[in-house]
Motif scaffolding. Structure first.
Motif, PDB file in Angstrom:
ATOM      1  N   LYS A  88       8.534  55.726  39.321  1.00 14.02           N
ATOM      2  CA  LYS A  88       7.169  55.227  39.523  1.00 14.02           C
ATOM      3  C   LYS A  88       6.217  56.085  38.707  1.00 14.02           C
ATOM      4  O   LYS A  88       6.430  57.289  38.562  1.00 14.02           O
ATOM      5  CB  LYS A  88       6.762  55.312  41.005  1.00 14.02           C
ATOM      6  N   SER A  89       5.165  55.482  38.207  1.00 14.96           N
ATOM      7  CA  SER A  89       4.177  56.278  37.475  1.00 14.96           C
ATOM      8  C   SER A  89       3.328  57.041  38.485  1.00 14.96           C
ATOM      9  O   SER A  89       2.878  56.504  39.485  1.00 14.96           O
ATOM     10  CB  SER A  89       3.300  55.380  36.601  1.00 14.96           C
ATOM     11  N   GLY A  90       3.151  58.311  38.202  1.00 13.42           N
ATOM     12  CA  GLY A  90       2.397  59.176  39.090  1.00 13.42           C
ATOM     13  C   GLY A  90       1.255  59.841  38.352  1.00 13.42           C
ATOM     14  O   GLY A  90       0.834  59.428  37.254  1.00 13.42           O
ATOM     15  N   LEU A  91       0.751  60.910  38.938  1.00 13.09           N
ATOM     16  CA  LEU A  91      -0.402  61.603  38.396  1.00 13.09           C
ATOM     17  C   LEU A  91      -0.099  62.213  37.022  1.00 13.09           C
ATOM     18  O   LEU A  91      -0.939  62.159  36.119  1.00 13.09           O
ATOM     19  CB  LEU A  91      -0.840  62.693  39.381  1.00 13.09           C
ATOM     20  N   LEU A  92       1.086  62.762  36.833  1.00 13.70           N
ATOM     21  CA  LEU A  92       1.413  63.377  35.554  1.00 13.70           C
ATOM     22  C   LEU A  92       1.424  62.350  34.423  1.00 13.70           C
ATOM     23  O   LEU A  92       0.914  62.619  33.330  1.00 13.70           O
ATOM     24  CB  LEU A  92       2.766  64.088  35.629  1.00 13.70           C
ATOM     25  N   ALA A  93       1.960  61.170  34.661  1.00 11.10           N
ATOM     26  CA  ALA A  93       1.998  60.132  33.622  1.00 11.10           C
ATOM     27  C   ALA A  93       0.582  59.730  33.212  1.00 11.10           C
ATOM     28  O   ALA A  93       0.282  59.563  32.021  1.00 11.10           O
ATOM     29  CB  ALA A  93       2.779  58.919  34.111  1.00 11.10           C
ATOM     30  N   VAL A  96      -1.105  62.703  31.171  1.00 12.55           N
ATOM     31  CA  VAL A  96      -0.593  62.791  29.802  1.00 12.55           C
ATOM     32  C   VAL A  96      -1.097  61.617  28.971  1.00 12.55           C
ATOM     33  O   VAL A  96      -1.458  61.777  27.799  1.00 12.55           O
ATOM     34  CB  VAL A  96       0.955  62.870  29.802  1.00 12.55           C
ATOM     35  N   SER A  97      -1.192  60.446  29.555  1.00  7.16           N
ATOM     36  CA  SER A  97      -1.702  59.276  28.841  1.00  7.16           C
ATOM     37  C   SER A  97      -3.172  59.464  28.470  1.00  7.16           C
ATOM     38  O   SER A  97      -3.580  59.166  27.343  1.00  7.16           O
ATOM     39  CB  SER A  97      -1.530  58.022  29.692  1.00  7.16           C
ATOM     40  N   ILE A  98      -3.970  59.958  29.396  1.00  5.68           N
ATOM     41  CA  ILE A  98      -5.391  60.215  29.111  1.00  5.68           C
ATOM     42  C   ILE A  98      -5.515  61.310  28.055  1.00  5.68           C
ATOM     43  O   ILE A  98      -6.362  61.230  27.154  1.00  5.68           O
ATOM     44  CB  ILE A  98      -6.133  60.583  30.413  1.00  5.68           C
ATOM     45  N   GLY A  99      -4.645  62.324  28.132  1.00  5.16           N
ATOM     46  CA  GLY A  99      -4.648  63.383  27.116  1.00  5.16           C
ATOM     47  C   GLY A  99      -4.325  62.837  25.738  1.00  5.16           C
ATOM     48  O   GLY A  99      -4.907  63.267  24.733  1.00  5.16           O
ATOM     49  N   CYS A 100      -3.410  61.896  25.648  1.00  4.04           N
ATOM     50  CA  CYS A 100      -3.082  61.270  24.359  1.00  4.04           C
ATOM     51  C   CYS A 100      -4.283  60.504  23.809  1.00  4.04           C
ATOM     52  O   CYS A 100      -4.543  60.530  22.600  1.00  4.04           O
ATOM     53  CB  CYS A 100      -1.890  60.333  24.496  1.00  4.04           C
ATOM     54  N   VAL A 106      -4.337  56.375  20.355  1.00  7.15           N
ATOM     55  CA  VAL A 106      -4.741  55.221  21.151  1.00  7.15           C
ATOM     56  C   VAL A 106      -3.991  53.949  20.777  1.00  7.15           C
ATOM     57  O   VAL A 106      -4.115  52.941  21.446  1.00  7.15           O
ATOM     58  CB  VAL A 106      -6.263  54.972  21.010  1.00  7.15           C
ATOM     59  N   PHE A 107      -3.199  53.957  19.711  1.00  4.62           N
ATOM     60  CA  PHE A 107      -2.523  52.744  19.264  1.00  4.62           C
ATOM     61  C   PHE A 107      -1.119  52.632  19.850  1.00  4.62           C
ATOM     62  O   PHE A 107      -0.135  52.478  19.140  1.00  4.62           O
ATOM     63  CB  PHE A 107      -2.462  52.702  17.735  1.00  4.62           C
ATOM     64  N   PRO A 113       4.038  58.019  28.008  1.00  3.14           N
ATOM     65  CA  PRO A 113       4.316  58.709  29.282  1.00  3.14           C
ATOM     66  C   PRO A 113       4.771  57.782  30.417  1.00  3.14           C
ATOM     67  O   PRO A 113       5.405  58.235  31.358  1.00  3.14           O
ATOM     68  CB  PRO A 113       2.985  59.369  29.637  1.00  3.14           C
ATOM     69  N   PHE A 114       4.479  56.502  30.342  1.00  6.53           N
ATOM     70  CA  PHE A 114       4.887  55.569  31.399  1.00  6.53           C
ATOM     71  C   PHE A 114       6.328  55.087  31.229  1.00  6.53           C
ATOM     72  O   PHE A 114       6.827  54.330  32.062  1.00  6.53           O
ATOM     73  CB  PHE A 114       3.936  54.374  31.441  1.00  6.53           C
TER      74      PHE A 114
END
Length: 142
Positions: A88-93, A96-100, A106-107, A113-114
């Motif tokens: 399941k996707s959690g806080l870490l995923a 890391v996605s927001i950090g990317c 963004v592409f 991470p998911f």
């Protein structure tokens, strides 16, 4: 074969039967104290069982779920099972996605991470009754 050549006499030595010695008794003199209470926060996941002489045996402990299937006793169906795991996707995923996205990926790179096991949480469930038994979170958010 000549046994005298090796330093042994021709006849066999007499056989002495082995006499077993009973082990010493380990009795402790003094008052007997009840076991200490369990530390706070520990939960029994194993139902109490009755033993001989009317004593109750209760196993107390917490089950810490890891990233792999585990052998546990389900509290709902009281069966010993190996858990089913699902990612399941959690806080870490999400972090890391927001950090990317902040860095400029963004592409589609922000979706990586998911789909990687390193960033996903692992949910454990019972294969018999499908009850959720626990979750292994990469980052706890309280």
């Amino acid at each position: 074969m000549d046994s005298v050549k090796f330093g042994y006499p021709e006849s066999q030595p007499p056989v002495i039967p082995h006499q077993p010695v009973p082990p010493p008794s380990y009795t402790v003199a003094g008052p007997s104290y009840p076991p200490p209470p369990p530390p706070p926060g520990l939960v029994s996941h194993i139902p109490p069982t009755s033993a001989q002489n009317g004593q109750r045996v209760v196993t107390i402990g917490t089950t810490r779920f890891g990233p792999y299937p585990q052998n546990v006793i389900c509290p709902t169906c009281n069966e010993q099972v190996i858990t089913l795991t699902s990612r399941k996707s959690g806080l870490l995923a999400w972090l890391v996605s927001i950090g990317c996205c902040v860095v400029g990926c963004v592409f589609g790179c922000c979706l990586i991470p998911f789909y990687t096991d390193i960033t996903l949480d692992v949910e454990h469930s019972c294969p018999r009754c499908a009850r959720k038994l626990g979750i292994n979170r990469k980052i706890e958010f309280n």
